[in-house]
Design a protein around this motif. Structure first.
Motif, PDB file in Angstrom:
ATOM      1  N   PHE A  86       0.878  -1.324   0.035  1.00 26.61           N
ATOM      2  CA  PHE A  86      -0.091  -0.001   0.180  1.00 26.61           C
ATOM      3  C   PHE A  86       0.712   1.263   0.035  1.00 26.61           C
ATOM      4  O   PHE A  86       0.385   2.075  -0.699  1.00 26.61           O
ATOM      5  CB  PHE A  86      -0.752   0.038   1.125  1.00 26.61           C
ATOM      6  CG  PHE A  86      -1.955   1.123   1.076  1.00 26.61           C
ATOM      7  CD1 PHE A  86      -3.083   0.936   0.347  1.00 26.61           C
ATOM      8  CD2 PHE A  86      -1.888   2.245   1.858  1.00 26.61           C
ATOM      9  CE1 PHE A  86      -4.113   1.862   0.479  1.00 26.61           C
ATOM     10  CE2 PHE A  86      -2.678   3.410   1.818  1.00 26.61           C
ATOM     11  CZ  PHE A  86      -3.978   3.113   1.094  1.00 26.61           C
ATOM     12  N   ALA A  87       1.932   1.203   0.763  1.00 25.84           N
ATOM     13  CA  ALA A  87       2.798   2.504   0.550  1.00 25.84           C
ATOM     14  C   ALA A  87       3.574   2.536  -0.711  1.00 25.84           C
ATOM     15  O   ALA A  87       3.910   3.793  -0.809  1.00 25.84           O
ATOM     16  CB  ALA A  87       3.998   2.068   1.884  1.00 25.84           C
ATOM     17  N   LYS A  88       3.921   1.323  -1.037  1.00 24.99           N
ATOM     18  CA  LYS A  88       4.380   1.689  -2.767  1.00 24.99           C
ATOM     19  C   LYS A  88       3.421   2.415  -3.703  1.00 24.99           C
ATOM     20  O   LYS A  88       3.800   3.190  -4.320  1.00 24.99           O
ATOM     21  CB  LYS A  88       4.935   0.263  -3.119  1.00 24.99           C
ATOM     22  CG  LYS A  88       6.366  -0.319  -2.277  1.00 24.99           C
ATOM     23  CD  LYS A  88       6.628  -1.354  -2.943  1.00 24.99           C
ATOM     24  CE  LYS A  88       7.894  -1.985  -2.298  1.00 24.99           C
ATOM     25  NZ  LYS A  88       8.633  -3.212  -2.918  1.00 24.99           N
ATOM     26  N   ALA A  89       2.248   1.814  -3.531  1.00 21.21           N
ATOM     27  CA  ALA A  89       1.066   2.228  -4.269  1.00 21.21           C
ATOM     28  C   ALA A  89       0.873   3.641  -3.956  1.00 21.21           C
ATOM     29  O   ALA A  89       0.701   4.653  -5.111  1.00 21.21           O
ATOM     30  CB  ALA A  89      -0.129   1.644  -4.125  1.00 21.21           C
ATOM     31  N   GLN A  90       0.872   4.264  -2.781  1.00 25.04           N
ATOM     32  CA  GLN A  90       0.969   5.755  -2.620  1.00 25.04           C
ATOM     33  C   GLN A  90       2.046   6.328  -3.221  1.00 25.04           C
ATOM     34  O   GLN A  90       1.936   7.599  -3.410  1.00 25.04           O
ATOM     35  CB  GLN A  90       0.762   5.969  -0.869  1.00 25.04           C
ATOM     36  CG  GLN A  90      -0.379   5.491  -0.311  1.00 25.04           C
ATOM     37  CD  GLN A  90      -0.441   5.991   1.194  1.00 25.04           C
ATOM     38  OE1 GLN A  90       0.660   5.329   1.936  1.00 25.04           O
ATOM     39  NE2 GLN A  90      -1.494   6.842   1.800  1.00 25.04           N
ATOM     40  N   GLN A  91       3.148   5.829  -3.096  1.00 23.76           N
ATOM     41  CA  GLN A  91       4.427   6.526  -3.506  1.00 23.76           C
ATOM     42  C   GLN A  91       4.342   6.746  -4.937  1.00 23.76           C
ATOM     43  O   GLN A  91       4.664   8.019  -5.405  1.00 23.76           O
ATOM     44  CB  GLN A  91       5.661   5.562  -3.225  1.00 23.76           C
ATOM     45  CG  GLN A  91       7.061   5.945  -3.775  1.00 23.76           C
ATOM     46  CD  GLN A  91       7.825   5.004  -3.659  1.00 23.76           C
ATOM     47  OE1 GLN A  91       8.010   3.965  -2.732  1.00 23.76           O
ATOM     48  NE2 GLN A  91       9.263   5.388  -4.335  1.00 23.76           N
TER      49      GLN A  91
ATOM     50  N   ARG B 288      -7.288  -1.517  -4.329  1.00 30.48           N
ATOM     51  CA  ARG B 288      -7.236  -3.042  -4.448  1.00 30.48           C
ATOM     52  C   ARG B 288      -6.304  -3.846  -3.419  1.00 30.48           C
ATOM     53  O   ARG B 288      -6.803  -4.551  -2.730  1.00 30.48           O
ATOM     54  CB  ARG B 288      -6.305  -3.451  -5.805  1.00 30.48           C
ATOM     55  CG  ARG B 288      -6.257  -4.853  -6.303  1.00 30.48           C
ATOM     56  CD  ARG B 288      -7.583  -5.586  -6.208  1.00 30.48           C
ATOM     57  NE  ARG B 288      -7.167  -6.993  -6.513  1.00 30.48           N
ATOM     58  CZ  ARG B 288      -8.069  -7.942  -5.952  1.00 30.48           C
ATOM     59  NH1 ARG B 288      -8.994  -7.572  -5.208  1.00 30.48           N
ATOM     60  NH2 ARG B 288      -7.955  -9.236  -6.042  1.00 30.48           N
ATOM     61  N   ILE B 289      -5.090  -3.067  -2.976  1.00 25.12           N
ATOM     62  CA  ILE B 289      -4.372  -3.695  -1.860  1.00 25.12           C
ATOM     63  C   ILE B 289      -5.097  -3.370  -0.538  1.00 25.12           C
ATOM     64  O   ILE B 289      -5.049  -4.381   0.333  1.00 25.12           O
ATOM     65  CB  ILE B 289      -2.866  -2.984  -1.802  1.00 25.12           C
ATOM     66  CG1 ILE B 289      -1.990  -3.177  -3.132  1.00 25.12           C
ATOM     67  CG2 ILE B 289      -2.333  -3.326  -0.591  1.00 25.12           C
ATOM     68  CD1 ILE B 289      -1.965  -4.582  -3.464  1.00 25.12           C
ATOM     69  N   ASN B 290      -5.750  -2.217  -0.549  1.00 23.10           N
ATOM     70  CA  ASN B 290      -6.512  -2.093   0.800  1.00 23.10           C
ATOM     71  C   ASN B 290      -7.836  -3.142   0.961  1.00 23.10           C
ATOM     72  O   ASN B 290      -7.842  -3.725   2.051  1.00 23.10           O
ATOM     73  CB  ASN B 290      -7.030  -0.617   0.700  1.00 23.10           C
ATOM     74  CG  ASN B 290      -7.694  -0.341   1.993  1.00 23.10           C
ATOM     75  OD1 ASN B 290      -7.123  -0.206   2.952  1.00 23.10           O
ATOM     76  ND2 ASN B 290      -9.195  -0.102   1.909  1.00 23.10           N
TER      77      ASN B 290
ATOM     78  N   SER C 282     -11.542   2.857   1.235  1.00 21.86           N
ATOM     79  CA  SER C 282     -11.746   2.118  -0.279  1.00 21.86           C
ATOM     80  C   SER C 282     -12.568   3.176  -0.875  1.00 21.86           C
ATOM     81  O   SER C 282     -12.503   3.351  -2.134  1.00 21.86           O
ATOM     82  CB  SER C 282     -11.971   0.688  -0.533  1.00 21.86           C
ATOM     83  OG  SER C 282     -10.587   0.070   0.276  1.00 21.86           O
ATOM     84  N   TYR C 283     -13.923   3.178  -0.347  1.00 23.89           N
ATOM     85  CA  TYR C 283     -15.027   3.835  -0.851  1.00 23.89           C
ATOM     86  C   TYR C 283     -14.626   5.401  -1.283  1.00 23.89           C
ATOM     87  O   TYR C 283     -15.081   5.892  -2.300  1.00 23.89           O
ATOM     88  CB  TYR C 283     -16.378   3.684   0.135  1.00 23.89           C
ATOM     89  CG  TYR C 283     -17.350   4.708  -0.481  1.00 23.89           C
ATOM     90  CD1 TYR C 283     -18.267   4.170  -1.417  1.00 23.89           C
ATOM     91  CD2 TYR C 283     -17.745   5.924   0.337  1.00 23.89           C
ATOM     92  CE1 TYR C 283     -19.401   5.030  -1.724  1.00 23.89           C
ATOM     93  CE2 TYR C 283     -18.885   6.546  -0.035  1.00 23.89           C
ATOM     94  CZ  TYR C 283     -19.791   6.375  -0.901  1.00 23.89           C
ATOM     95  OH  TYR C 283     -20.591   6.857  -1.264  1.00 23.89           O
TER      96      TYR C 283
END
Length: 497
Positions: free
Chosen positions: A51-56, A65-67, A90-91
């Motif tokens: 999730f941190a990488k996706a935020q990055q 998706r990860i959440n 997510s919503y």
């Protein structure tokens, strides 16, 4: 396969958004495996990292998706509030985007289910259901949630609002309307869940017969689903069986190819070994032949050298004999003359040895022939009026030069002695050479002369000839003896070992 992808992706620069996205997508499969195996701690840690990488890289779709995947760990742990909180997140993320993601339907379904299960969220649930129904492309996926909500909660003003939204007057009409929608285009599994929930709702609201019909329809659809699934699974397993058989066939072919390769390699190796051994054997045979030829060459050279040596020795003996004959002719003293003749005879016996060596191959003297020739030569040197009666009793014998020279000197002394002193009335001379065993021989010379004065005369012999006989007998590892029994007989027992 995932491990190979992970290793492949890890080769590239990790600072690139595309590479980070690829790493997240590959690692997402590990997160799914953690969910299946219920590795909660590892899964949560991996989910937080991804999730941190996706935020990055600011990829909201991946964050959602990860959440959602990570949120399933809260189900295993029974953490309802945490589940609702993550679903709400997510919503919110999905609503921030200009276009909804493919995960929006799943997010709404999870959030509504959780709120229904928790209870006391009627207005919130109704709002989410209405939002679900406002999207034409996904509203059919949310209709069954209305039925689930009504099954969970007793009739209330929310129930009336739902009936108003669908423009129906009762629960039966609501169920029939949604049923018609699902029959046209709904997901089959959702349709089965809808029928089952509707059967329960209708029975709870007094529509017993209709509820039973819905239940029967649910069972029929369920059979269709599982029959279809079974057919698909059977077809799938048939395909897998064919693929497996094909793979086995390929593996067998590969194994056969590998086996043939191994056999070919072994045959090649054996061929190389055979060629090597043939080469070594041929080389060894060639070396042996060369060595044999070299030995034969050296033996031949040795033979030639020995012949040359014997020739020179013989010539030297002949020269010495010639010089002695000249000297003898000038001698007046009879005793000196006799001594010179005896010496000349001894030299002649040795010269005959070397003469024979020149005439034969192998370096062995045919001694029985040698004795006959020597006797003939001595007989010519003594001009007797009556020729002696000479008897030869000789076994065919061959001796090397080390035996032949001393034995020839012994024969010369004994024959010369017989011609000088030995003959009687019968003028008889007997010469014998016998082989006693493998290495023992006996030489005897007998004449019919008067012999020695007594036996002690031989043991204490002072004459040069007899002393020479005894000395040479010892050199041959033998023994000389004398006896008189009508004839004077000298016997030499000797060994050639």
């Amino acid at each position: 396969m995932n491990l190979e992808l992970t290793e492949y992706v890890s080769q590239f620069d990790g600072s690139s958004p595309e590479i980070i996205r690829a790493q997240i997508l590959v690692s997402k499969h590990h997160l799914v495996i953690d969910l299946i195996e219920q590795n909660i701690a590892e899964g949560n840690a991996l989910g937080t990292e991804l999730f941190a990488k996706a935020q990055q890289i600011h990829d909201t779709t991946l964050m959602i998706r990860i959440n959602n995947l990570t949120n399933d760990f809260n189900v295993y742990e029974g953490k309802l509030d945490e589940f609702i909180s993550k679903a709400e997140y997510s919503y919110v993320l999905d609503n921030l985007l200009p276009v909804r993601t493919e995960h929006f339907s799943y997010t709404l379904t999870q959030l509504i289910n959780a709120l229904i299960f928790k209870g006391n969220n009627d207005e919130r649930v109704l709002g989410l259901l209405r939002e679900f129904a406002s999207y034409p492309d996904i509203k059919k996926d949310g209709y069954w949630l209305y039925i689930q909500y009504l099954n969970t909660n007793p009739p209330s003003h929310i129930t009336n609002q739902i009936l108003i939204d669908f423009k129906v007057s009762n629960i039966l009409e609501l169920c029939d309307q949604i049923k018609n929608i699902y029959q046209e285009e709904a997901n089959t599994l959702i349709y089965v869940d809808f029928l089952r929930e509707s059967a329960k709702l209708l029975q709870n609201n007094g529509f017993i017969k209709e509820g039973q019909d819905y239940f029967i329809s649910a069972m029929a659809e369920n059979r269709k689903v599982y029959s279809s699934q079974l057919s698909e699974e059977l077809a799938y397993y048939e395909r897998k069986l064919v693929e497996t058989e094909k793979e086995i066939e390929i593996q067998v072919q590969k194994s056969q190819t590998r086996l043939y390769s191994i056999i070919a390699a072994l045959v090649g190796l054996l061929l190389l070994i055979s060629i090597f051994f043939i080469y070594k054997t041929t080389r060894k045979s060639t070396l042996i032949t060369e060595q044999k030829n070299e030995i034969e060459k050296k033996e031949k050279e040795k033979g030639l050298l020995l012949k040359e040596l014997n020739h020179r020795v013989k010539n030297n003996f002949q020269l010495i004999i010639g010089l002695m004959e000249i000297q003898v002719m000038q001698m007046q003293n009879e005793e000196a003359l006799n001594m010179a003749n005896e010496l000349k005879g001894r030299i002649r016996s040795m010269a005959y040895i070397h003469q024979n060596l020149l005439e034969i191959e192998g370096g062995e003297i045919v001694f029985d022939d040698y004795i006959k020739n020597l006797v003939e030569e001595i007989s010519h040197s003594y001009h007797r009026e009556n020729e002696p009666n000479i008897t030869f009793d000789l076994e065919p014998s061959t001796f090397n030069v080390d035996i032949a020279v001393p034995l020839g000197l012994i024969v010369n002394e004994l024959i010369t002695n017989a011609f000088k002193y030995g003959f009687g009335d019968n003028n008889e001379l007997i010469i014998q050479l016998k082989k006693e065993d493998t290495s023992q021989y006996k030489l005897s010379v007998a004449d019919d002369g008067k012999g020695l004065d007594d036996l002690t005369s031989f043991d204490k012999a002072k004459s040069t000839g007899l002393r020479l006989v005894k000395r040479l007998s010892q050199q041959l590892h033998g023994e000389a003896s004398y006896e008189y029994d009508g004839m004077a007989k000298f016997t030499i027992n000797f060994s050639i070992a």
